[in-house]
Design a protein around this motif. Structure first.
Motif, short mmCIF file in Angstrom:
data_model
loop_
_atom_site.label_atom_id
_atom_site.label_comp_id
_atom_site.label_asym_id
_atom_site.label_seq_id
_atom_site.Cartn_x
_atom_site.Cartn_y
_atom_site.Cartn_z
N VAL A 19 0.67 -1.05 -0.12
CA VAL A 19 -0.06 -0.09 -0.24
C VAL A 19 0.84 1.38 -0.04
O VAL A 19 1.78 1.35 0.95
CB VAL A 19 -1.06 0.09 1.19
CG1 VAL A 19 -1.52 1.40 1.36
CG2 VAL A 19 -2.18 -1.08 1.20
N HIS A 22 -3.57 5.28 2.11
CA HIS A 22 -4.64 5.19 2.63
C HIS A 22 -5.33 6.37 2.54
O HIS A 22 -5.19 7.48 2.89
CB HIS A 22 -4.47 4.93 4.01
CG HIS A 22 -3.54 3.67 4.42
ND1 HIS A 22 -4.03 2.43 4.61
CD2 HIS A 22 -2.15 3.63 4.52
CE1 HIS A 22 -2.97 1.62 4.84
NE2 HIS A 22 -1.60 2.45 4.93
N THR A 28 -7.56 2.06 -0.42
CA THR A 28 -6.12 1.96 -0.50
C THR A 28 -5.66 1.79 -1.91
O THR A 28 -6.29 1.28 -2.90
CB THR A 28 -5.29 0.80 0.47
OG1 THR A 28 -6.03 -0.35 -0.19
CG2 THR A 28 -5.71 0.81 1.90
#
Ligand code: MLC
Ligand code: AMP
Length: 503
Positions: A19, A22, A28
């Protein structure tokens, strides 16, 4: 083909399913997905006829797509020109004209105003809205997810950031790939960032702090960010449990301290809090440690130089100082008149030299020569002193600058608007202390003989011409401005007279 900025910050993460972002809605974005979208945007941009070295003026809300646009500029060798979302059409017209931007990317709400301006100045227009919609992404969606990275050298320009000057007209600071990469590399090491870091990002991305210090460090290490649209104390408090680190201007921290939910328990897991862009009061530093046990790491930088100094990660983070010169950055205190270097303990102007220092101001050789010496030292306009341990403290400015909530306001720019108003003979704009923004703008007006000033009309004119954050918080009419024997307005006398208005 090599493109150091893109290859180091972005290309090195090709295919990574980790990721990167966020987002506030819970989504994500992985590095792989981000790079795919970046390539598509790069195709969309070049498909509009822009080519390496062209300036891309960008006034859009903070979003994952806005970041992909920045990355796409790097990949296509375009010069990214981010613009404060508060700028008015009048201010934007100057930036588009001065930069010679080939393309303007704006929010859809601004398209009607900006398209005729862009067309008149020979630039094309595309839109990008806060939710990622708009013509740019519509064009990008159908593009391939790979793009042949354009060859660039580390000395090529990567970004223009406009920073006003005491004469009122903004100057385009030319930042090279090396300026950005060298500083990101240094800060990553100094501040111990790793791919385990989750940076809480609540800063705007049209200035150095939020764009280059926060994002480039995260990209350098392959970390992730909790990417908030803007600073909102509720959202920050909600995001902190998932974060490891945070960067902010002092107003972020004073607002958090004003909230009883901001406790030692909420922040016990945090690794690092960084502050900059404006002075962090020693009282705030002390209160923050008392509340959380964390000693904020304060650092000092500029649009023209990225970061210059930092308090140590391991070591004494001294309240009221901006720490020690960063590795690779030479810093000296000089006599403003003679340029001679002053000994430690003496106050003078701060000058810096290093790979972090910009190339100059776009098409302004005289202003560049006035601030960037032939030997590479840059005259910052900040007044400072170095103590016996080498710690730098900023004690003032010899440039006429107000910093409100981390935004720079140049009094001359506001004075020019005030002086042009009916009934106003002259004006002086000063910064005075403000509990939330640190400093705020105060306009002192002198009426023309026999005239009276309609303050409401003056404020209405200011609102049309200048971004909201530049607006005087109050206007005060006086009979005359205090002047010294040279006839220069004594702003210090005005600051003494009105300095406690908002405290
Ligand atoms: C917003 N307003 C401001 C303002 N920010 N007015 C003066 N100064 C500011 N900084 C306006 C709003 O439009 C609003 O107008 C009114 O003031 C009240 O706004 P607010 O709700 O209190 O402000 P908020 O939106 O919360 O924003 C405050 C802030 C923001 C501190 C969160 O200014 C911010 O994110 N500052 C960070 C700036 C930054 O990134 N600086 C880095 C520069 S790079 P109205 O009309 O709606 O009431 C640099 C180099 C380095 O310096 O060293 O890093
Ligand atoms: P900008 O031109 O927006 O990059 O603002 C840079 C200016 O912000 C510097 O010249 C300083 O005057 C000020 N500044 C940045 N960091 C700090 C700090 N930690 N303390 C005091 N002033 C700072």
């Amino acid at each position: 083909m090599a493109n150091p900025l893109y290859d180091t910050l972005y290309g090195s993460h090709a295919g990574k399913q980790d990721v990167f972002l966020h987002l506030p809605d819970g989504r994500t974005v992985t590095y792989a997905a981000f790079l795919d979208q970046t390539a598509q945007v790069a195709h969309a941009l070049t498909g509009m006829g822009v080519q390496a070295g062209d300036r891309i003026a960008v006034q859009v809300e903070k979003s994952a797509e806005a970041l992909a646009l920045c990355a796409a500029c790097a990949q296509a060798g375009l010069i990214f020109l981010p613009l404060n979302t508060a700028y008015t059409v009048e201010e934007l017209t100057y930036f588009i004209e001065n930069s010679g931007a080939a393309l303007v990317i704006c929010d859809g709400a601004r398209e009607g105003d900006l398209t005729p301006v862009a067309e008149r100045l020979g630039a094309k227009t595309a839109t990008l809205n806060a939710d990622g919609s708009g013509s740019l992404m519509a064009q990008a969606a159908s593009q391939p997810t790979t793009f042949e990275t354009v060859a660039r050298s580390k000395d090529d320009l990567a970004a223009f950031l406009y920073t006003s000057g005491t004469t009122g007209r903004s100057k385009g600071a030319m930042l090279t790939q090396e300026n950005l990469l060298s500083n990101a590399q240094t800060l990553t090491q100094e501040w111990r960032f790793t791919d385990q870091d989750v940076l809480l990002h609540a800063l705007p991305i049209f200035h150095t702090h939020g764009l280059f210090v926060a994002i480039n460090i995260t990209l350098m290490v392959g970390g992730s960010m909790i990417f908030l649209p803007k600073f909102d104390v509720d959202a920050v408090i909600a995001g902190l449990p998932q974060a490891t680190s945070m960067m902010g201007v002092p107003t972020f921290y004073t607002r958090l301290l004003d909230d009883p939910r901001f406790t030692g328990e909420l922040t016990a897991h945090m690794r690092l809090f960084v502050s900059g862009s404006a002075p962090l009061l020693a009282d705030t530093h002390v209160a923050f440690e008392a509340r959380t046990g964390h000693r904020i790491l304060e650092r000092y930088g500029m649009t023209e130089t990225n970061m210059n100094t930092s308090n140590p990660y391991d070591g004494d983070r001294r309240a009221g100082t901006v720490g020690l010169p960063l590795p690779g950055v030479e810093l000296k205190i000089t006599n403003a008149e003679t340029g001679e270097t002053l000994p430690d303990g003496e106050v003078g102007q701060i000058e810096v030299r290093g790979a972090n220092v910009f190339k100059g101001y776009w098409q302004m050789p005289e202003k560049t020569a006035a601030e960037l010496r032939d030997d590479g030292f840059f005259i910052t306009g900040d007044l400072g002193v170095i103590d016996a341990d080498g710690y730098v403290s900023i004690v003032g400015r010899n440039k006429d600058l107000i910093i409100s909530g981390g935004y720079n306001i140049y009094p001359k720019e506001v004075e020019l608007v005030l002086d042009a108003q009916p009934g106003v003979l002259e004006s002086a704009v000063i910064g005075v202390p403000h509990p939330d923004f640190g400093e705020t703008v105060l306009g002192i007006l002198v009426a023309e003989p026999g005239a009276s000033i309609d303050e409401g009309a003056v404020m209405a004119a200011v609102k049309d011409g200048l971004a909201r954050f530049k607006h005087p918080r109050a206007l005060i009419a006086v009979d005359a401005l205090p002047r010294n024997t040279m006839g220069k307005v004594q702003k210090n006398v005005l600051r003494d007279a009105y300095g406690t208005m908002f405290t």
